[in-house]
Design a protein around this motif. Structure first.
Motif, PDB file in Angstrom:
ATOM      1  N   ILE A   1       1.012  -0.596   0.115  1.00  0.00           N
ATOM      2  CA  ILE A   1      -0.591  -0.440   0.268  1.00  0.00           C
ATOM      3  C   ILE A   1       0.936   1.456  -0.280  1.00  0.00           C
ATOM      4  CG2 ILE A   1      -1.626   1.150   1.374  1.00  0.00           C
ATOM      5  CD1 ILE A   1      -2.528  -1.197   2.336  1.00  0.00           C
ATOM      6  N   PRO A   2       0.539   1.505  -0.839  1.00  0.00           N
ATOM      7  CA  PRO A   2       1.659   2.982  -1.166  1.00  0.00           C
ATOM      8  C   PRO A   2       1.952   3.584  -0.051  1.00  0.00           C
ATOM      9  CG  PRO A   2       0.637   3.115  -3.109  1.00  0.00           C
ATOM     10  CD  PRO A   2      -0.179   1.951  -2.493  1.00  0.00           C
ATOM     11  N   ASP A   3       0.654   4.825   1.079  1.00  0.00           N
ATOM     12  CA  ASP A   3       1.246   5.380   1.647  1.00  0.00           C
ATOM     13  C   ASP A   3      -0.101   5.239   2.447  1.00  0.00           C
ATOM     14  OD1 ASP A   3      -1.070   7.551   0.810  1.00  0.00           O
ATOM     15  OD2 ASP A   3       1.142   7.610  -0.774  1.00  0.00           O
ATOM     16  N   LEU A   4      -0.324   6.577   3.715  1.00  0.00           N
ATOM     17  CA  LEU A   4      -1.487   6.659   4.728  1.00  0.00           C
ATOM     18  C   LEU A   4      -3.105   6.954   4.135  1.00  0.00           C
ATOM     19  CD1 LEU A   4      -1.787   5.898   7.344  1.00  0.00           C
ATOM     20  CD2 LEU A   4      -1.819   8.126   8.040  1.00  0.00           C
ATOM     21  N   HIS A   5      -2.828   7.808   2.911  1.00  0.00           N
ATOM     22  CA  HIS A   5      -3.464   8.365   2.160  1.00  0.00           C
ATOM     23  C   HIS A   5      -4.349   8.502   1.968  1.00  0.00           C
ATOM     24  CE1 HIS A   5      -2.453  12.516   2.629  1.00  0.00           C
ATOM     25  NE2 HIS A   5      -0.916  12.243   2.669  1.00  0.00           N
ATOM     26  N   ASN A   6      -4.168   6.334   1.139  1.00  0.00           N
ATOM     27  CA  ASN A   6      -4.873   4.947   0.231  1.00  0.00           C
ATOM     28  C   ASN A   6      -5.215   4.264   1.556  1.00  0.00           C
ATOM     29  OD1 ASN A   6      -4.006   6.417  -2.313  1.00  0.00           O
ATOM     30  ND2 ASN A   6      -2.381   6.252  -1.615  1.00  0.00           N
ATOM     31  N   MET A   7      -5.132   4.502   2.512  1.00  0.00           N
ATOM     32  CA  MET A   7      -5.367   3.582   3.581  1.00  0.00           C
ATOM     33  C   MET A   7      -7.032   3.772   4.168  1.00  0.00           C
ATOM     34  SD  MET A   7      -1.870   2.179   5.306  1.00  0.00           S
ATOM     35  CE  MET A   7      -2.686   1.814   6.381  1.00  0.00           C
ATOM     36  N   ALA A   8      -7.527   4.665   3.945  1.00  0.00           N
ATOM     37  CA  ALA A   8      -8.720   5.009   4.542  1.00  0.00           C
ATOM     38  C   ALA A   8      -9.675   3.540   5.682  1.00  0.00           C
ATOM     39  CB  ALA A   8      -9.686   5.443   4.211  1.00  0.00           C
ATOM     40  N   TRP A   9      -9.513   2.599   3.635  1.00  0.00           N
ATOM     41  CA  TRP A   9     -10.464   0.963   3.694  1.00  0.00           C
ATOM     42  C   TRP A   9      -9.534   0.068   4.673  1.00  0.00           C
ATOM     43  CZ3 TRP A   9      -8.346  -3.801   3.117  1.00  0.00           C
ATOM     44  CH2 TRP A   9      -7.374  -3.452   2.062  1.00  0.00           C
ATOM     45  N   VAL A  10      -8.296   0.750   5.208  1.00  0.00           N
ATOM     46  CA  VAL A  10      -7.943  -0.456   5.814  1.00  0.00           C
ATOM     47  C   VAL A  10      -8.230   0.211   7.474  1.00  0.00           C
ATOM     48  CG1 VAL A  10      -5.548  -0.947   7.053  1.00  0.00           C
ATOM     49  CG2 VAL A  10      -6.290  -0.767   4.540  1.00  0.00           C
ATOM     50  N   SER A  11      -8.608   1.443   7.697  1.00  0.00           N
ATOM     51  CA  SER A  11      -8.233   1.978   8.931  1.00  0.00           C
ATOM     52  C   SER A  11     -10.488   1.457   9.301  1.00  0.00           C
ATOM     53  CB  SER A  11      -7.928   3.381   9.092  1.00  0.00           C
ATOM     54  OG  SER A  11      -6.989   3.750   8.933  1.00  0.00           O
ATOM     55  N   ILE A  12     -10.732   1.564   8.817  1.00  0.00           N
ATOM     56  CA  ILE A  12     -12.475   1.629   8.479  1.00  0.00           C
ATOM     57  C   ILE A  12     -12.784   0.225   9.174  1.00  0.00           C
ATOM     58  CG2 ILE A  12     -14.346   1.237   7.505  1.00  0.00           C
ATOM     59  CD1 ILE A  12     -13.665   3.625   5.987  1.00  0.00           C
ATOM     60  N   VAL A  13     -12.106  -0.853   8.247  1.00  0.00           N
ATOM     61  CA  VAL A  13     -12.001  -2.295   8.935  1.00  0.00           C
ATOM     62  C   VAL A  13     -11.943  -2.740   9.625  1.00  0.00           C
ATOM     63  CG1 VAL A  13     -11.135  -4.622   8.334  1.00  0.00           C
ATOM     64  CG2 VAL A  13     -12.574  -3.485   6.432  1.00  0.00           C
ATOM     65  N   ALA A  14      -9.986  -1.938  10.405  1.00  0.00           N
ATOM     66  CA  ALA A  14      -9.504  -2.514  11.903  1.00  0.00           C
ATOM     67  C   ALA A  14     -10.259  -1.562  12.484  1.00  0.00           C
ATOM     68  CB  ALA A  14      -8.021  -1.629  11.341  1.00  0.00           C
ATOM     69  N   ALA A  15     -10.682  -0.315  12.688  1.00  0.00           N
ATOM     70  CA  ALA A  15     -11.721   0.450  13.682  1.00  0.00           C
ATOM     71  C   ALA A  15     -13.234  -0.881  14.208  1.00  0.00           C
ATOM     72  CB  ALA A  15     -12.567   1.025  13.454  1.00  0.00           C
TER      73      ALA A  15
END
Length: 458
Positions: A171-185
């Motif tokens: 995954i390139p950077d934090l800006h491309n990770m919103a979906w990862v954070s939502i699943v993890a939350a």
């Protein structure tokens, strides 16, 4: 406001410029919860047990208030020189420290930031293996009985988790990770709720509240003090997210001003996490009293229903997959940024290659990214195998990062930004606040280091 700038140290070669920021309140809350509710929540019942019914809940509330004060100060430092109208953005804590406090303190901050981020990923590797092992143990105890010798190692599961993280690191950077954070939350809420529900059920089944005002007794006063200090370090690890706050704030769209959105998101996230922390910590201690395990869902205070224990631990592992990335991506970005500036003509550092995979979006591969990110994951996995001590490692990490990153630097930058005069009332209050937090952090560090040495020698 004039033309905006991104502080030069922060230009990451792997992020297209100008960067399109699309983050909002909900995404910021998801990022914060992903970064905060992690391995730390599982140790809180043990921490409350060591501190007792007065000290445990009180320390959780104190750290919640302290974290909010830190966030309030730090989120105003995202723009320089004014919190809302400054034309220079600081997308990381190191960049903000550089602008407000100078090069020397930026170097000190950089060491602490990257050590804290590295330590968090190390703790996540340890916790993931513990949770995978707990699933196997749960099934074994269900089939063979609670006294069965169900023993499983850690190393294989840590290596499996590391393999997944190598893949996730593309995954390139934090800006491309919103979906990862939502699943993890979502996973965070799920396993925290299961731990809370099992704790409440156990209290009801017992018909009484276990525990005491002074906590779990120890063989002597010195042993008790070491455990109390370690418990403080564990709670310190569970809360502050100053080290990734400005990275999260840098994803927010504007208007409204980023600092206002960040403060709202922080209030919501801290209230949610504090509620879960109090419930999990207090009900866990109320359920098991002096027998409270170091890890609520993997220490086998609970045996049944075994399928629910399995599901909760699976949720922990999924959350840790995303949480690991939240903490390692700033390190990846910093190293790649430094290499790009140091070796501007290197093809190994700067060239990208297109990779097309059927049914998936095209990937851009970079040799530096592949080599460094793989080596990083291998190193955290190797250290986790050498020091697989959950509570003690959390305590050390929490104590090391709490005062300098969550308190000292935000307070000092606030003084510079608001031009606070020495020995004014606000200066004295914040200096006293910083000194008290320093003492708490030092005690937590001493207790946790003693715990690791004792475990290693035993």
């Amino acid at each position: 406001m004039g033309e905006e700038e991104i502080f030069e140290d922060s230009r990451a070669p792997l992020i297209q410029d100008p960067l399109r920021r699309t983050g909002n309140l909900q995404k910021a809350v998801a990022h914060i919860i992903t970064g905060v509710i992690g391995a730390g929540v599982l140790s809180l019942a043990w921490s409350v047990g060591e501190l007792g019914w007065i000290g445990g809940p009180l320390m959780i509330l104190v750290f919640a208030i302290t974290t909010f004060v830190s966030v309030d100060l730090l989120s105003d430092c995202y723009r320089f020189p004014h919190p809302q109208y400054g034309n220079i953005r600081c997308p990381s804590l190191m960049d903000a420290v550089h602008l407000y406090l100078g090069e020397r303190k930026k170097k000190v901050c950089g060491v602490l930031v990257h050590a804290s981020l590295y330590g968090a990923t190390l703790a996540y590797v340890i916790t993931s293996a513990t949770s995978i092992r707990a699933i196997l143990k749960s099934n074994c105890y269900h089939k063979e009985g609670h006294e069965a010798p169900c023993k499983y190692g850690d190393a294989v599961y840590m290596m499996l988790f590391g393999l997944v993280q190598i893949i996730m690191s593309f995954i390139p950077d934090l800006h491309n990770m919103a979906w990862v954070s939502i699943v993890a939350a979502i996973m965070s809420f799920t396993y925290s709720s299961i731990g809370l529900g099992l704790g409440i059920t156990t209290v009801i089944e017992n018909g009484r509240i276990m525990g005491s005002l002074t906590g779990v007794p120890a063989a002597n006063i010195s042993d008790k003090l070491w455990l109390v200090f370690q418990a403080i370090g564990d709670i310190a690890f569970a809360y502050p997210y100053s080290v990734i706050l400005l990275e999260i704030q840098d994803t927010l769209e504007s208007p409204p001003p980023e600092n206002k959105t960040m403060k709202k998101a922080s209030i919501i996230a801290i209230l949610i996490t504090t509620f879960f922390y109090l419930c999990c910590g207090c009900f866990g201690y109320a359920a098991f009293g002096n027998q409270t395990p170091g890890n609520l869902l993997t220490g086998f205070g609970f045996y049944e229903p075994y399928w629910l224990i399995d599901f909760a631990n699976a949720c922990i592992v999924l959350h840790l997959v995303g949480g690991y990335q939240i903490y390692c991506q700033p390190i990846y970005s910093a190293v790649e940024r430094w290499c790009s500036k140091k070796y501007p003509n290197s093809g190994f550092v700067n060239n990208f290659y297109q990779l097309r995979v059927p049914l998936l979006p095209d990937f851009q591969l970079n040799l530096l990214r592949i080599c460094f990110r793989t080596a990083y994951v291998v190193s955290t996995t190797g250290l986790a195998i050498l020091f697989p001590y959950f509570n003690q490692v959390l305590g050390v990490l929490g104590a090391l990062g709490f005062w300098p990153l969550a308190i000292y630097f935000p307070v000092e930058m606030y003084f510079v930004q608001r031009k606070i005069e020495a020995w004014s009332r606000k200066w004295i209050v914040l200096r006293t606040f910083s000194f008290i937090c320093f003492l708490v952090s030092l005690l937590g560090l001493i207790g946790s280091l003693e715990g690791i040495i004792s475990e290693k020698l035993s």
